[in-house]
Design a protein around this motif. Structure first.
Motif, mmCIF file in Angstrom:
data_model
loop_
_atom_site.group_PDB
_atom_site.id
_atom_site.type_symbol
_atom_site.label_atom_id
_atom_site.label_comp_id
_atom_site.label_asym_id
_atom_site.label_seq_id
_atom_site.Cartn_x
_atom_site.Cartn_y
_atom_site.Cartn_z
ATOM 1 N N VAL A 1 0.861 -1.179 0.000
ATOM 2 C CA VAL A 1 0.000 0.000 0.000
ATOM 3 C C VAL A 1 0.904 1.238 0.000
ATOM 4 C CG1 VAL A 1 -1.831 1.264 1.166
ATOM 5 C CG2 VAL A 1 -1.774 -1.238 1.305
ATOM 6 N N PHE A 2 0.799 2.039 -1.062
ATOM 7 C CA PHE A 2 1.574 3.264 -1.182
ATOM 8 C C PHE A 2 0.607 4.454 -1.215
ATOM 9 C CE2 PHE A 2 3.569 -0.111 -3.597
ATOM 10 C CZ PHE A 2 4.904 -0.089 -3.216
ATOM 11 N N SER A 3 0.985 5.548 -0.581
ATOM 12 C CA SER A 3 0.187 6.767 -0.711
ATOM 13 C C SER A 3 1.059 7.984 -0.472
ATOM 14 C CB SER A 3 -0.993 6.773 0.265
ATOM 15 O OG SER A 3 -0.547 6.888 1.595
ATOM 16 N N GLY A 4 0.713 9.058 -1.167
ATOM 17 C CA GLY A 4 1.386 10.332 -0.986
ATOM 18 C C GLY A 4 0.368 11.442 -0.896
ATOM 19 N N ASN A 5 0.599 12.409 -0.007
ATOM 20 C CA ASN A 5 -0.328 13.518 0.189
ATOM 21 C C ASN A 5 0.441 14.834 0.225
ATOM 22 O OD1 ASN A 5 -3.104 12.211 0.974
ATOM 23 N ND2 ASN A 5 -1.570 11.064 2.134
ATOM 24 N N TYR A 6 -0.078 15.808 -0.494
ATOM 25 C CA TYR A 6 0.507 17.153 -0.482
ATOM 26 C C TYR A 6 -0.615 18.142 -0.215
ATOM 27 C CZ TYR A 6 2.267 21.598 -2.312
ATOM 28 O OH TYR A 6 2.617 22.917 -2.454
ATOM 29 N N SER A 7 -0.491 18.901 0.865
ATOM 30 C CA SER A 7 -1.494 19.913 1.202
ATOM 31 C C SER A 7 -0.803 21.261 1.330
ATOM 32 C CB SER A 7 -2.224 19.552 2.496
ATOM 33 O OG SER A 7 -1.319 19.417 3.572
ATOM 34 N N GLN A 8 -1.497 22.310 0.879
ATOM 35 C CA GLN A 8 -0.891 23.632 0.869
ATOM 36 C C GLN A 8 -1.973 24.712 0.856
ATOM 37 O OE1 GLN A 8 2.761 24.515 0.553
ATOM 38 N NE2 GLN A 8 1.663 26.244 1.457
ATOM 39 N N PRO A 9 -1.980 25.603 1.845
ATOM 40 C CA PRO A 9 -2.855 26.776 1.741
ATOM 41 C C PRO A 9 -2.395 27.669 0.594
ATOM 42 C CG PRO A 9 -2.116 26.426 4.009
ATOM 43 C CD PRO A 9 -1.296 25.538 3.146
ATOM 44 N N ILE A 10 -3.347 28.117 -0.221
ATOM 45 C CA ILE A 10 -3.036 29.021 -1.327
ATOM 46 C C ILE A 10 -3.214 30.465 -0.899
ATOM 47 C CG2 ILE A 10 -3.667 29.638 -3.695
ATOM 48 C CD1 ILE A 10 -4.564 26.710 -4.056
ATOM 49 N N THR A 11 -4.272 30.720 -0.151
ATOM 50 C CA THR A 11 -4.490 32.023 0.473
ATOM 51 C C THR A 11 -4.964 31.769 1.897
ATOM 52 O OG1 THR A 11 -6.830 32.213 -0.130
ATOM 53 C CG2 THR A 11 -5.213 32.947 -1.774
ATOM 54 N N SER A 12 -5.340 32.801 2.600
ATOM 55 C CA SER A 12 -5.850 32.634 3.963
ATOM 56 C C SER A 12 -7.203 31.941 3.986
ATOM 57 C CB SER A 12 -5.950 33.998 4.658
ATOM 58 O OG SER A 12 -6.847 34.844 3.943
ATOM 59 N N TRP A 13 -7.892 31.904 2.848
ATOM 60 C CA TRP A 13 -9.239 31.314 2.801
ATOM 61 C C TRP A 13 -9.369 30.166 1.792
ATOM 62 C CZ3 TRP A 13 -10.793 32.056 -2.222
ATOM 63 C CH2 TRP A 13 -10.215 33.113 -2.923
ATOM 64 N N TRP A 14 -8.265 29.796 1.160
ATOM 65 C CA TRP A 14 -8.314 28.773 0.106
ATOM 66 C C TRP A 14 -7.138 27.815 0.296
ATOM 67 C CZ3 TRP A 14 -7.207 30.117 -5.749
ATOM 68 C CH2 TRP A 14 -7.321 28.948 -6.528
ATOM 69 N N SER A 15 -7.436 26.512 0.405
ATOM 70 C CA SER A 15 -6.399 25.493 0.545
ATOM 71 C C SER A 15 -6.694 24.331 -0.385
ATOM 72 C CB SER A 15 -6.312 25.001 1.994
ATOM 73 O OG SER A 15 -7.516 24.336 2.360
ATOM 74 N N GLN A 16 -5.671 23.537 -0.669
ATOM 75 C CA GLN A 16 -5.841 22.384 -1.553
ATOM 76 C C GLN A 16 -5.069 21.195 -1.002
ATOM 77 O OE1 GLN A 16 -3.403 20.907 -3.994
ATOM 78 N NE2 GLN A 16 -1.777 21.936 -2.841
ATOM 79 N N ARG A 17 -5.514 19.997 -1.410
ATOM 80 C CA ARG A 17 -4.864 18.750 -0.994
ATOM 81 C C ARG A 17 -4.870 17.776 -2.170
ATOM 82 N NH1 ARG A 17 -3.803 16.007 3.849
ATOM 83 N NH2 ARG A 17 -3.921 13.722 3.726
ATOM 84 N N LEU A 18 -3.707 17.208 -2.465
ATOM 85 C CA LEU A 18 -3.559 16.244 -3.553
ATOM 86 C C LEU A 18 -3.159 14.899 -2.965
ATOM 87 C CD1 LEU A 18 -3.402 15.659 -6.630
ATOM 88 C CD2 LEU A 18 -0.979 16.308 -6.507
ATOM 89 N N THR A 19 -3.886 13.840 -3.342
ATOM 90 C CA THR A 19 -3.623 12.488 -2.849
ATOM 91 C C THR A 19 -3.406 11.550 -4.024
ATOM 92 O OG1 THR A 19 -5.029 12.840 -0.906
ATOM 93 C CG2 THR A 19 -4.541 10.562 -1.499
ATOM 94 N N LEU A 20 -2.329 10.783 -3.965
ATOM 95 C CA LEU A 20 -2.057 9.739 -4.952
ATOM 96 C C LEU A 20 -1.788 8.452 -4.192
ATOM 97 C CD1 LEU A 20 -0.454 12.547 -5.996
ATOM 98 C CD2 LEU A 20 -0.118 11.098 -7.996
ATOM 99 N N SER A 21 -2.387 7.348 -4.630
ATOM 100 C CA SER A 21 -2.209 6.095 -3.901
ATOM 101 C C SER A 21 -2.284 4.898 -4.839
ATOM 102 C CB SER A 21 -3.271 5.952 -2.802
ATOM 103 O OG SER A 21 -4.559 5.742 -3.363
ATOM 104 N N ARG A 22 -1.674 3.818 -4.391
ATOM 105 C CA ARG A 22 -1.747 2.537 -5.106
ATOM 106 C C ARG A 22 -1.719 1.415 -4.077
ATOM 107 N NH1 ARG A 22 1.609 0.359 -10.289
ATOM 108 N NH2 ARG A 22 -0.018 1.619 -11.240
ATOM 109 N N ALA A 23 -2.585 0.421 -4.273
ATOM 110 C CA ALA A 23 -2.604 -0.782 -3.442
ATOM 111 C C ALA A 23 -2.553 -1.996 -4.356
ATOM 112 C CB ALA A 23 -3.860 -0.824 -2.568
ATOM 113 N N THR A 24 -1.619 -2.898 -4.103
ATOM 114 C CA THR A 24 -1.491 -4.105 -4.919
ATOM 115 C C THR A 24 -1.596 -5.338 -4.030
ATOM 116 O OG1 THR A 24 0.922 -4.261 -4.725
ATOM 117 C CG2 THR A 24 0.038 -2.878 -6.498
#
Length: 644
Positions: A258-281
């Motif tokens: 089971v592999f997973s990676g997560n990147y989260s980052q506020p863009i402004t004081s009121w806007w944030s984003q989160r990117l998730t990539l994963s693989r399970a074999t």
């Protein structure tokens, strides 16, 4: 103290209910959090064992450690429960269910159990609910720990872990080994004589980095490898029935990553984003053995239907989520998800492919609004659209609401949702069974509850009602149009013909009875009760859904008389249920009691014992298959802070 060296995140924050951190006081869904610290205090070996004591779940295992273990929610099937490990979907691409057989409790920080239809946020397989498993995150001073354990069934367990934080980098890793023998998969009380072994190796890692401007980058990895012997059935030529049998030489080998990676980052004081990539074999090789001994007749002969197979599956997930805070009361969430599942099934006896490189994939978009007015009025509303390569689209939605009366600590909450489950690769493509024209299963569900917080933080009491309607269920049936007609008449295949309902009541009491008394440093009590009334409508008949009891309850009493000494008493009652849809194979109710105790010999060394099935209850979770007799396990755990 050995138990208290491991720091965990506050259990009063839930992620899975909204895909954003949310205080439990604001949650308007039915959710329960099991922490790694609680599992460590109770000396629980596996996640499936921890889930047996959770609210409203049905956990069934086909024999001893390492044999198939499935989890159901609110009258549903294992395929209708979505399971994630660090954001990676681990449900099997071929069967649709997740087998908890090999997942130990090592290096797990928390398990979130989210009950009710959750497809609006989580997509397919979440008709019954979601089980979200999170690996430990390193905190504070680097720490190394290890344990060794020995007990019944020639059980040997050992492992080590390392975790901590240095500057912006945090890390947590573990590796463990578990060997056991002398446990028959078929119930020995029915005459089984063969003892089936189990070997488990497991490793996990969570590595994180704090980035500038409150950003966060994480990588998680989990590896599981197991070998288990299993039993099966033999044909009885007198009764023309299948009898339980010792399957000599039958075993399976499983390797999971089971592999997973997560990147989260506020863009402004009121806007944030989160990117998730994963693989399970998952690579599963199974050998049905060559000889079977019928435990009813005692006859020994060749396996009637020998098999050797290799099943390989891969599950990929990409999700990009954005959160926008609109003023103080409103949070908007929007996201995109790509999901792909692939599977191969090979017959090793004939060295031919049963099916090869079959896949199911989807693109989905979802949006949700969260409302918080005066920290008293809470609500969510969302919608999701999934587009699949095999059947087209599925639209789901969910609305929830709640009101908190702060003065008395009373919260009222409710929800209504729709859900769906996509057909599995087996149901679509398995030779002489699969049906490429299948449509998704669908559900409608609602729940309502009242929760009361007791004065002086003494605990909580909750009572709730739930109702779910499952339709378009995929079952094996005879249909001349969908399945065709063969030389023996109408064929069997997978068809959307099932309809079922589940309704019931849930009650929970969590009490902090005493704190810092002369004779009790702490005394805590947790009690769950669930009544589940299911109806399965098939062929003009109404029966109860298999594996579901009307009544079940669990209780955990945790007592710490002095600092460093702790004892836990656990009781679990599981009512009578049926093993088949026709309700002809009844499985009796049972009541099991366990006891665990630990003592901190020094600040670094802890000794512990665990008694399972103290009163030697004779019971089965799955008809004909064995469960633990009275057994005892003892071990030592060592924790040491590194001088870094």
């Amino acid at each position: 103290m050995a138990d208290q060296q491991e720091t965990v995140e506050a259990p009063d924050v839930v992620i899975s209910a909204t895909k954003t951190p949310l205080s439990t006081k604001q949650v308007t869904s039915a959710v329960e959090v099991i922490t790694g610290e609680e599992m460590q205090q109770r000396k629980v070996k596996t996640v499936s064992e921890a889930l047996r004591w959770a609210q409203g779940l049905s956990v069934n295992q086909s024999g001893g450690p390492g044999t198939t273990a499935d989890v159901r929610m609110r009258g549903g099937t294992p395929e209708q429960t979505l399971v994630l490990i660090d954001g990676a979907i681990v449900n099997s691409a071929t069967t649709g269910a997740y087998d908890f057989a090999n997942l130990t409790s090592d290096n797990i920080e928390r398990i979130e159990v989210l009950r009710g239809s959750q497809s609006m946020l989580w997509g397919a397989d979440a008709m019954g609910g979601v089980i979200n498993i999170v690996t430990k995150r390193g905190h504070d001073k680097p720490n190394i720990s290890g344990f060794a354990e020995y007990g019944s069934f020639n059980t040997i367990r050992e492992g080590a872990s390392l975790g901590g934080k240095k500057g912006p980098i945090d890390f947590s890793g573990s590796i463990s080994r578990w060997d056991t023998a002398g446990f028959s998969a078929i119930n020995y009380r029915r005459g089984a004589a063969e003892r089936d072994g189990y070997h488990n190796w497991q490793g996990s890692l969570r590595l994180g980095a704090d980035l500038p401007r409150d950003g966060r980058l994480e990588f998680s990895f989990r590896w599981m490898k197991s070998i288990v012997n299993f039993d099966g059935f033999a044909f009885n030529s007198v009764t023309f029935a299948s009898d339980p049998a010792d399957a000599l030489g039958a075993k399976s080998r499983a390797t999971q990553y089971v592999f997973s990676g997560n990147y989260s980052q506020p863009i402004t004081s009121w806007w944030s984003q989160r990117l998730t990539l994963s693989r399970a074999t998952d690579n599963l090789m199974s050998d049905g053995g060559t000889v079977a001994r019928n435990v009813v007749t005692g006859a020994t002969g060749a396996i009637g239907f020998p098999f050797k197979s290799q099943i390989e599956t891969t599950s990929n997930r990409i999700e990009w989520q954005h959160n926008v805070q609109v003023g103080k009361p409103l949070l908007l969430t929007a996201g995109y998800q790509f999901r792909e599942q692939k599977g191969d099934n090979r017959n090793l006896l004939t060295n031919t492919s049963t099916f090869e490189d079959k896949g199911v994939s989807s693109h989905a978009g979802f949006g949700e609004a969260q409302l918080n007015l005066w920290d008293r009025v809470f609500g969510t509303a969302g919608i999701r659209q999934d587009e699949y390569n095999v059947f087209g689209g599925a639209t789901t939605y969910r609305v929830t609401g709640g009101y908190l009366l702060k003065e008395t600590g009373t919260k009222i909450r409710g929800s209504y949702a729709t859900g769906f489950r996509a057909p599995t690769i087996n149901q679509l493509f398995f030779p002489n069974f699969g049906n490429p024209n299948l449509q998704p299963e669908k559900s409608q569900s609602l729940d309502a509850a009242i929760e009361q917080t007791l004065p002086n933080n003494r605990g909580t009491v909750s009572v709730g009602y739930f109702w779910t309607r499952y339709r378009n269920l995929i079952l094996a049936a005879q249909d001349p149009v969908a399945c065709g007609v063969g030389s023996f008449g109408t064929n069997f295949c997978a068809v959307n013909v099932g309809l079922a309902t589940a309704r019931g009541f849930e009650a929970s009491v969590k009490l902090r009875l005493y704190r810092d008394e002369p004779w009790a440093k702490s005394l805590d009590l947790l009690v769950h009760y669930t009544y589940t009334d299911t109806e399965n409508f098939q062929n003009g008949q109404t029966t109860r859904v298999p594996k579901w009891p009307l009544n079940q309850w669990s209780a955990i009493l945790s007592y710490e008389p002095i600092e460093g000494l702790r004892a836990n008493v656990e009781g679990r009652y599981f009512g009578q249920r049926f093993n088949n849809t026709g309700n002809t194979n009844a499985i009796p109710s049972f009541l099991v009691w366990n006891l665990s105790a630990s003592y901190d010999v020094t600040k670094q060394v802890q000794a512990y014992l665990r008694f399972d099935n103290m009163f030697n209850e004779k019971y089965e979770e799955v008809l004909f298959f064995g469960t633990p007799i009275r057994s005892i396990f003892g071990g030592v755990r060592i924790n040491y802070d590194l001088p870094i």
